[in-house]
Design a protein around this motif. Structure first.
Motif, PDB file in Angstrom:
ATOM      1  N   VAL A  84       7.688  18.133   8.398  1.00  0.00           N
ATOM      2  CA  VAL A  84       8.582  16.977   8.368  1.00  0.00           C
ATOM      3  C   VAL A  84       7.827  15.735   7.897  1.00  0.00           C
ATOM      4  CG1 VAL A  84       9.946  15.422   9.809  1.00  0.00           C
ATOM      5  CG2 VAL A  84      10.159  17.885  10.100  1.00  0.00           C
ATOM      6  N   GLY A  85       6.639  15.507   8.439  1.00  0.00           N
ATOM      7  CA  GLY A  85       5.864  14.332   8.053  1.00  0.00           C
ATOM      8  C   GLY A  85       5.387  14.382   6.617  1.00  0.00           C
ATOM      9  N   LEU A  86       4.945  15.553   6.144  1.00  0.00           N
ATOM     10  CA  LEU A  86       4.469  15.669   4.767  1.00  0.00           C
ATOM     11  C   LEU A  86       5.606  15.488   3.761  1.00  0.00           C
ATOM     12  CD1 LEU A  86       1.937  18.633   5.066  1.00  0.00           C
ATOM     13  CD2 LEU A  86       1.411  16.212   4.721  1.00  0.00           C
ATOM     14  N   VAL A  87       6.749  16.098   4.042  1.00  0.00           N
ATOM     15  CA  VAL A  87       7.888  15.942   3.127  1.00  0.00           C
ATOM     16  C   VAL A  87       8.339  14.493   3.080  1.00  0.00           C
ATOM     17  CG1 VAL A  87      10.302  16.563   2.767  1.00  0.00           C
ATOM     18  CG2 VAL A  87       8.654  18.332   3.358  1.00  0.00           C
ATOM     19  N   SER A  88       8.389  13.815   4.218  1.00  0.00           N
ATOM     20  CA  SER A  88       8.824  12.420   4.255  1.00  0.00           C
ATOM     21  C   SER A  88       7.859  11.511   3.507  1.00  0.00           C
ATOM     22  CB  SER A  88       8.954  11.956   5.715  1.00  0.00           C
ATOM     23  OG  SER A  88       9.893  12.740   6.413  1.00  0.00           O
ATOM     24  N   ALA A  89       6.565  11.820   3.561  1.00  0.00           N
ATOM     25  CA  ALA A  89       5.575  10.966   2.905  1.00  0.00           C
ATOM     26  C   ALA A  89       5.506  11.197   1.399  1.00  0.00           C
ATOM     27  CB  ALA A  89       4.196  11.201   3.531  1.00  0.00           C
ATOM     28  N   LEU A  90       5.760  12.411   0.947  1.00  0.00           N
ATOM     29  CA  LEU A  90       5.578  12.742  -0.468  1.00  0.00           C
ATOM     30  C   LEU A  90       6.862  12.685  -1.289  1.00  0.00           C
ATOM     31  CD1 LEU A  90       3.070  15.720  -0.121  1.00  0.00           C
ATOM     32  CD2 LEU A  90       2.593  13.464  -1.057  1.00  0.00           C
ATOM     33  N   THR A  91       8.008  12.655  -0.639  1.00  0.00           N
ATOM     34  CA  THR A  91       9.253  12.670  -1.403  1.00  0.00           C
ATOM     35  C   THR A  91       9.541  11.301  -2.016  1.00  0.00           C
ATOM     36  OG1 THR A  91      11.598  13.207  -1.285  1.00  0.00           O
ATOM     37  CG2 THR A  91      10.662  12.070   0.606  1.00  0.00           C
ATOM     38  N   HIS A  92      10.188  11.313  -3.164  1.00  0.00           N
ATOM     39  CA  HIS A  92      10.664  10.090  -3.801  1.00  0.00           C
ATOM     40  C   HIS A  92      12.154   9.871  -3.554  1.00  0.00           C
ATOM     41  CE1 HIS A  92       6.947   9.130  -5.811  1.00  0.00           C
ATOM     42  NE2 HIS A  92       6.885  10.333  -6.365  1.00  0.00           N
ATOM     43  N   ARG A  93      12.747  10.750  -2.768  1.00  0.00           N
ATOM     44  CA  ARG A  93      14.170  10.629  -2.460  1.00  0.00           C
ATOM     45  C   ARG A  93      14.331   9.924  -1.120  1.00  0.00           C
ATOM     46  NH1 ARG A  93      13.210  15.599  -4.696  1.00  0.00           N
ATOM     47  NH2 ARG A  93      14.450  16.115  -6.565  1.00  0.00           N
ATOM     48  N   ARG A  94      14.846   8.731  -1.176  1.00  0.00           N
ATOM     49  CA  ARG A  94      14.976   7.923   0.038  1.00  0.00           C
ATOM     50  C   ARG A  94      15.900   8.578   1.052  1.00  0.00           C
ATOM     51  NH1 ARG A  94      12.029   3.943   2.511  1.00  0.00           N
ATOM     52  NH2 ARG A  94      13.389   2.681   3.848  1.00  0.00           N
ATOM     53  N   TRP A  95      16.980   9.193   0.576  1.00  0.00           N
ATOM     54  CA  TRP A  95      17.943   9.798   1.487  1.00  0.00           C
ATOM     55  C   TRP A  95      17.318  10.950   2.268  1.00  0.00           C
ATOM     56  CZ3 TRP A  95      18.979  14.950   1.059  1.00  0.00           C
ATOM     57  CH2 TRP A  95      18.644  15.570  -0.150  1.00  0.00           C
ATOM     58  N   LEU A  96      16.389  11.697   1.631  1.00  0.00           N
ATOM     59  CA  LEU A  96      15.745  12.801   2.325  1.00  0.00           C
ATOM     60  C   LEU A  96      14.822  12.292   3.430  1.00  0.00           C
ATOM     61  CD1 LEU A  96      15.160  15.807   2.601  1.00  0.00           C
ATOM     62  CD2 LEU A  96      13.464  15.587   0.774  1.00  0.00           C
ATOM     63  N   GLU A  97      14.083  11.231   3.130  1.00  0.00           N
ATOM     64  CA  GLU A  97      13.213  10.644   4.157  1.00  0.00           C
ATOM     65  C   GLU A  97      14.024  10.122   5.333  1.00  0.00           C
ATOM     66  OE1 GLU A  97       9.928   7.052   4.651  1.00  0.00           O
ATOM     67  OE2 GLU A  97      10.849   7.469   2.708  1.00  0.00           O
ATOM     68  N   GLU A  98      15.132   9.436   5.042  1.00  0.00           N
ATOM     69  CA  GLU A  98      15.975   8.906   6.117  1.00  0.00           C
ATOM     70  C   GLU A  98      16.575  10.043   6.939  1.00  0.00           C
ATOM     71  OE1 GLU A  98      16.435   5.783   6.991  1.00  0.00           O
ATOM     72  OE2 GLU A  98      15.125   5.008   5.420  1.00  0.00           O
ATOM     73  N   THR A  99      16.972  11.121   6.279  1.00  0.00           N
ATOM     74  CA  THR A  99      17.567  12.249   6.996  1.00  0.00           C
ATOM     75  C   THR A  99      16.575  12.906   7.939  1.00  0.00           C
ATOM     76  OG1 THR A  99      19.042  12.648   5.110  1.00  0.00           O
ATOM     77  CG2 THR A  99      18.770  14.438   6.697  1.00  0.00           C
ATOM     78  N   LEU A 100      15.320  12.958   7.541  1.00  0.00           N
ATOM     79  CA  LEU A 100      14.307  13.612   8.367  1.00  0.00           C
ATOM     80  C   LEU A 100      13.804  12.730   9.493  1.00  0.00           C
ATOM     81  CD1 LEU A 100      12.164  15.380   5.600  1.00  0.00           C
ATOM     82  CD2 LEU A 100      13.731  16.460   7.217  1.00  0.00           C
ATOM     83  N   MET A 101      13.608  11.441   9.223  1.00  0.00           N
ATOM     84  CA  MET A 101      12.912  10.585  10.182  1.00  0.00           C
ATOM     85  C   MET A 101      13.842   9.844  11.138  1.00  0.00           C
ATOM     86  SD  MET A 101       9.833  11.251   9.541  1.00  0.00           S
ATOM     87  CE  MET A 101       9.143  10.094  10.713  1.00  0.00           C
ATOM     88  N   ARG A 102      15.044   9.480  10.705  1.00  0.00           N
ATOM     89  CA  ARG A 102      15.888   8.672  11.580  1.00  0.00           C
ATOM     90  C   ARG A 102      16.314   9.410  12.848  1.00  0.00           C
ATOM     91  NH1 ARG A 102      14.113   5.819   8.297  1.00  0.00           N
ATOM     92  NH2 ARG A 102      12.562   5.951   9.953  1.00  0.00           N
ATOM     93  N   PRO A 103      16.684  10.712  12.793  1.00  0.00           N
ATOM     94  CA  PRO A 103      16.979  11.398  14.065  1.00  0.00           C
ATOM     95  C   PRO A 103      15.782  11.448  15.001  1.00  0.00           C
ATOM     96  CG  PRO A 103      17.881  12.620  12.215  1.00  0.00           C
ATOM     97  CD  PRO A 103      17.022  11.550  11.633  1.00  0.00           C
ATOM     98  N   LEU A 104      14.581  11.557  14.454  1.00  0.00           N
ATOM     99  CA  LEU A 104      13.389  11.555  15.300  1.00  0.00           C
ATOM    100  C   LEU A 104      13.183  10.192  15.945  1.00  0.00           C
ATOM    101  CD1 LEU A 104      10.912  13.636  13.111  1.00  0.00           C
ATOM    102  CD2 LEU A 104      12.355  14.406  14.993  1.00  0.00           C
ATOM    103  N   ASP A 105      13.513   9.121  15.224  1.00  0.00           N
ATOM    104  CA  ASP A 105      13.411   7.786  15.819  1.00  0.00           C
ATOM    105  C   ASP A 105      14.368   7.634  16.993  1.00  0.00           C
ATOM    106  OD1 ASP A 105      11.516   7.171  13.964  1.00  0.00           O
ATOM    107  OD2 ASP A 105      12.886   6.109  12.626  1.00  0.00           O
TER     108      ASP A 105
END
Length: 289
Positions: A84-105
């Protein structure tokens, strides 16, 4: 304290509870008749607990559940947090990062003890359910640590160069970024293991996932604390073993993460320290060189 001293201190402190957790059950004999002998003696070296069981036998049996559940929960947390952390850091798709990290927040905003109580009913009782429960509580914080460390490594020019060369995502994430954050992950693993031990002990205190009469160090502390001044060994010994395990683990991680001082300067260091050569001064006009 120097690096070898940290290793020795960490191994000595953590070695005792680990040895008891691994080898302790092999030294426990057949359970005998229960006796209300709170003081040591009569074949009970540390006395008996509140229900007449031998305290030494409970200490020898109680380490394995605590250690195994904490280690399994830490490993499971990183199995989820790393991708989850690696995909969020390396992706250029903002929606994918938000989808992965916001539920964890959102999960991170809920206190860990409250989350233990809320999701305990959804997990089966026992060591497996307790390990899954502790791992679920640890995932949000671990994923944020991985994402923050990987984002710094992913912003380096080397990563952009590898992308321009057409390297695969696996090569970027594991081959470069993953290797760059190993030191951060190793340092966080010691803290994560300490938190897992704390949550396992807390769950035992609350009666979540552990039987009330289980042979467990955390259960021993909880069930015998009312008679602390009558039978202190049933509380002090398991509590000290839990503390020693957490302190020793952190000492070992600190020693592993400590930078080793270089034996001497490298040629590049010598070149940097030497003064730059002066440019020749051209002769003035009207004078012979």
């Amino acid at each position: 304290m120097k690096r070898p001293g940290r290793y020795a201190a960490g191994a000595a402190v953590a070695g005792v509870p680990l040895a008891l957790a691994v080898l302790g059950p092999f030294f426990v004999g057949e359970p005998g008749a229960r006796a209300a002998s709170f003081t040591p003696g009569g074949g009970h070296w540390l006395g008996t607990d509140f229900v007449g069981r031998d305290v030494l036998d409970q200490v020898l049996l109680g380490g394995r559940p605590v250690v195994l559940v904490a280690l399994a929960a830490t490993a499971l947390a990183y199995l989820v947090a790393l991708p989850v952390g690696l995909v969020s850091a390396l992706t250029h798709r903002r929606w994918l990062e938000e989808t992965l990290m916001r539920p964890l927040d959102v999960l991170l905003a809920v206190p860990s003890l409250l989350m233990l109580l809320l999701v305990a009913a959804a997990f089966p009782p026992g060591a497996v359910g307790l390990a899954l429960l502790v791992a679920l509580v640890s995932v949000p914080d671990a994923a944020r640590i991985v994402r923050a460390a990987a984002a710094e490594a992913a912003s380096r020019p080397a990563v952009e160069a590898l992308r321009m060369q057409g390297e695969s995502w696996w090569r970027l994430a594991v081959g470069y970024v993953g290797r760059s954050i190993l030191r951060t992950l190793a340092a966080d693993a010691g803290i994560r293991l300490t938190g897992a031990l704390y949550l396992v002990a807390t769950a035992a205190f609350l009666g979540i996932g552990v039987a009330p009469d289980a042979s467990d160090w955390a259960v021993m502390v909880d069930r015998n604390r009312a008679g602390l001044f009558i039978q202190p060994w049933a509380v002090v010994v398991p509590a000290l073993l839990i503390v020693a395990l957490t302190m020793g683990s952190n000492l070992l991680v600190d020693a592993a993460m400590e930078h080793r001082a270089p034996a001497g300067r490298t040629p590049r260091d010598r070149v940097r320290s030497e003064p730059a050569p002066r440019a020749p001064v051209p002769p003035r006009k009207g004078r012979r060189p």
